[in-house]
Write an enzyme that holds these catalytic residues in place. Structure first.
Site, PDB file in Angstrom:
ATOM      1  N   ARG A  78       0.858  -1.193   0.000  1.00  0.00           N
ATOM      2  CA  ARG A  78       0.000   0.000   0.000  1.00  0.00           C
ATOM      3  C   ARG A  78       0.891   1.237   0.000  1.00  0.00           C
ATOM      4  O   ARG A  78       1.660   1.451   0.942  1.00  0.00           O
ATOM      5  CB  ARG A  78      -0.907   0.003   1.236  1.00  0.00           C
ATOM      6  N   HIS A 123      -3.354  10.917   0.581  1.00  0.00           N
ATOM      7  CA  HIS A 123      -2.866  10.761   1.954  1.00  0.00           C
ATOM      8  C   HIS A 123      -2.368  12.134   2.416  1.00  0.00           C
ATOM      9  O   HIS A 123      -1.184  12.332   2.651  1.00  0.00           O
ATOM     10  CB  HIS A 123      -1.779   9.687   2.008  1.00  0.00           C
ATOM     11  N   GLU A 168      -7.941   8.362   6.174  1.00  0.00           N
ATOM     12  CA  GLU A 168      -8.269   8.904   7.502  1.00  0.00           C
ATOM     13  C   GLU A 168      -8.896  10.294   7.510  1.00  0.00           C
ATOM     14  O   GLU A 168      -8.260  11.276   7.934  1.00  0.00           O
ATOM     15  CB  GLU A 168      -7.017   8.926   8.379  1.00  0.00           C
ATOM     16  N   ASN A 310      -7.763   1.567   9.686  1.00  0.00           N
ATOM     17  CA  ASN A 310      -6.490   1.910  10.322  1.00  0.00           C
ATOM     18  C   ASN A 310      -6.722   1.894  11.817  1.00  0.00           C
ATOM     19  O   ASN A 310      -7.562   2.638  12.338  1.00  0.00           O
ATOM     20  CB  ASN A 310      -6.024   3.315   9.907  1.00  0.00           C
ATOM     21  N   TYR A 312      -4.769   1.598  15.745  1.00  0.00           N
ATOM     22  CA  TYR A 312      -3.532   1.568  16.522  1.00  0.00           C
ATOM     23  C   TYR A 312      -3.738   1.308  18.010  1.00  0.00           C
ATOM     24  O   TYR A 312      -2.942   0.661  18.649  1.00  0.00           O
ATOM     25  CB  TYR A 312      -2.784   2.911  16.372  1.00  0.00           C
ATOM     26  N   GLU A 381      -3.754  -0.119   8.057  1.00  0.00           N
ATOM     27  CA  GLU A 381      -2.626   0.308   8.897  1.00  0.00           C
ATOM     28  C   GLU A 381      -2.777  -0.278  10.288  1.00  0.00           C
ATOM     29  O   GLU A 381      -3.867  -0.267  10.863  1.00  0.00           O
ATOM     30  CB  GLU A 381      -2.578   1.844   9.062  1.00  0.00           C
TER      31      GLU A 381
END
Ligand code: PNW
Length: 508
Positions: A78, A123, A168, A310, A312, A381
């Site tokens: 990606r 992005h 995002e 994504n 985290y 991600e």
């Protein structure tokens, strides 16, 4: 070892983005993005006063990147396209042939090595020309983005079969138009933030419909969007805290998912109402959240073939009187009115925002499965950072990856439709306002070296073994230093034995 394995068709990859790795900020006819522009006019935005002018220099070193992808054994890569490398002025009336050539080379070289490109269109590096006309605060950006997407399908759609439109919306709008910590530095957390998200979602839908109408039949690819989400947790049984969890979900998860992935479409009712009530209390005659029209609700609903997720970290959330006056008025945080923190018992390195809590990943994947009809998900991600890392032995990152991949496997075995996983990131890169202070890389990058030498960390070698074996073996150990030397000694030995056998067979 969990005993569970990844299916053979599960796609493993790594992710990067253009501004964070490419460098070559003004080479070969590239135009200025708002990042390029603000890094010249407002370098204080970045804690170490660095920027992405050179970054990992991947514009020149992409072949080395592909070597690393081969070493890892990934199925997919990606990366993102820099809008102004292709369209220097943003608009589609002039296409830069050298920009097209760069991405053609990258895509062709990936395919020649058996790696599928998984391409992000945007992005965060908006053309500066459009920033000057209002950027994501104006709906015109939706048209501009559509024109750009059309160019990408035309030029690369014969070979690219997975497109991520936007990376995002939440983080981008929060930092660029809410807090104002990222270019263009606009501080408008109670209005600009919501406008930005609205326009980004519509831009996404525009790109989806253009593909559907004009390219899907001939190109047969898939279009998705990458949404970032944290998972809210509480141990309390107070009603206020239960409410806080619901509101956090509405503001951070369902705000983005419901318009695109639900049957009914539109923003969540709970979210609409909270902002409308707060706006009224504050004396606004309309809600600061501009509603979607009926047509827009329909336009957005179902506008994705897959969800890019994504993820985290998780947060403990709560609500009590201590939040009185805690947030700026008006702001998204004040509208939500929830406190949140990383539980100190969860592993974390620097107490900033990234706490390791794999059950949150499982919870999020199951929420998506259960609430949105089990859409196809690619985890676009996931990863963790170290700070000023000097050793290649990054046991914390190894642990993080193993635990998050295990949580993913649990969700997969419980029916979540997860098709692939991308580690963030292939290598250390420009971490936005944190400059080069944080490292997210499986490969360490030496920024002092003009060649930006990349070296595999332990986490790279452990990930490679997961990809090879399709299982998570907690007992597998590997030393990145021995691999480096051992690898070459091994090759010398093999060559010696080969020569000896030739000699013995033919000469002796
Ligand atoms: C993502 N947070 O951003 C971006 O997509 C990447 O470009 C970035 O390098 C990566 O995550 C690591 O940060 C985020 O503060 C930035 O919660 C900040 C947050 C989350 C994601």
């Amino acid at each position: 070892m969990t005993g569970k394995r990844f299916p053979d068709d599960f796609q493993f990859g790594v992710a990067t983005s253009a501004y964070q790795i490419e460098g070559a900020w003004n080479a070969d006819g590239k135009g200025l993005s708002m990042w390029d522009y603000y890094m010249r006019t407002a370098p204080d935005m970045i804690v170490d006063h660095s920027n992405g002018d050179v970054a990992c220099n991947s514009y020149y070193l992409y072949k080395r990147d592909i070597e690393m992808l081969k070493e890892l054994g990934v199925d997919v890569y990606r990366f993102s396209i820099a809008w102004t490398r292709i369209l220097p002025f943003g608009t589609a009336n002039y296409i830069n042939p050298k920009g097209i050539a760069y991405y053609n080379n990258l895509i062709d070289e990936l395919l020649a090595n058996g790696i599928q490109p998984f391409v992000t269109m945007y992005h965060w590096d908006l053309p500066q020309t459009f920033n000057e006309k209002g950027g994501w605060l104006t709906e015109k950006t939706v048209d501009w983005f559509g024109d750009y997407a059309r160019v990408l399908y035309k030029k690369f759609g014969d070979r690219v079969k997975h497109w991520v439109t936007i990376n995002e919306p939440h983080v981008h709008c929060f930092f660029s138009y809410g807090l104002g910590w990222h270019p263009p530095g606009i501080h408008s957390p109670g209005i600009g933030f919501y406008e930005c998200v609205r326009n980004l979602l519509l831009a996404h839908a525009r790109a989806y419909h253009i593909y559907n109408d004009d390219f899907r039949a001939t190109q047969g690819g898939k279009i998705g969007i990458s949404l970032d989400m944290e998972w809210p947790v509480t141990n309390s049984n107070l009603d206020e805290d239960a409410e806080a969890v619901q509101d956090f979900m509405a503001f951070n998860i369902d705000y983005y998912l419901q318009p695109i992935f639900s049957k009914e479409g539109n923003y969540p009712e709970r979210f609409i109402k909270r902002i409308a009530d707060a706006s009224k209390r504050q004396g606004y005659n309309v809600s600061r959240l501009r509603p979607f029209t009926k047509e827009e609700i329909v336009y957005l609903r179902g506008s994705a073939d897959f969800l890019g997720l994504n993820h985290y970290t998780s947060k403990v959330v709560y609500r009590n009187e201590s939040l009185r006056g805690a947030y700026e008025v008006p702001s998204q945080n004040d509208d939500l009115w929830v406190g949140s923190y990383g539980d100190p018992s969860w592993p974390h390195l620097f107490k900033l925002w990234l706490y390791e809590y794999p059950p949150g990943f499982y919870g999020l994947l199951m929420h998506i499965k259960n609430t949105y009809g089990n859409p196809e998900v690619y985890v676009t991600e996931n990863g963790m950072y170290t700070e000023h890392a000097t050793s290649l032995i990054d046991n914390e990152r190894v642990q993080y990856y193993r635990n998050y991949l295990s949580a993913l496997l649990d969700a997969l075995y419980d029916g979540a439709n997860v098709k692939g996983y991308f580690a963030w990131s292939l290598m250390d890169n420009f971490e936005w306002s944190n400059g080069y202070i944080f490292q997210f890389g499986l490969y360490a990058v030496n920024n002092k070296d003009p060649n930006r030498t990349r070296t595999a960390r332990k986490s790279a070698l452990v990930y490679k073994e997961v990809i090879r074996s399709r299982i998570i073996d907690y007992t597998y150990d590997v030393n990145p230093y021995e691999e480096r030397n051992g690898g070459s000694i091994h090759r010398v030995h093999a060559f010696f034995i080969f020569c000896l056998s030739v000699y013995l067979t033919y000469v002796y």
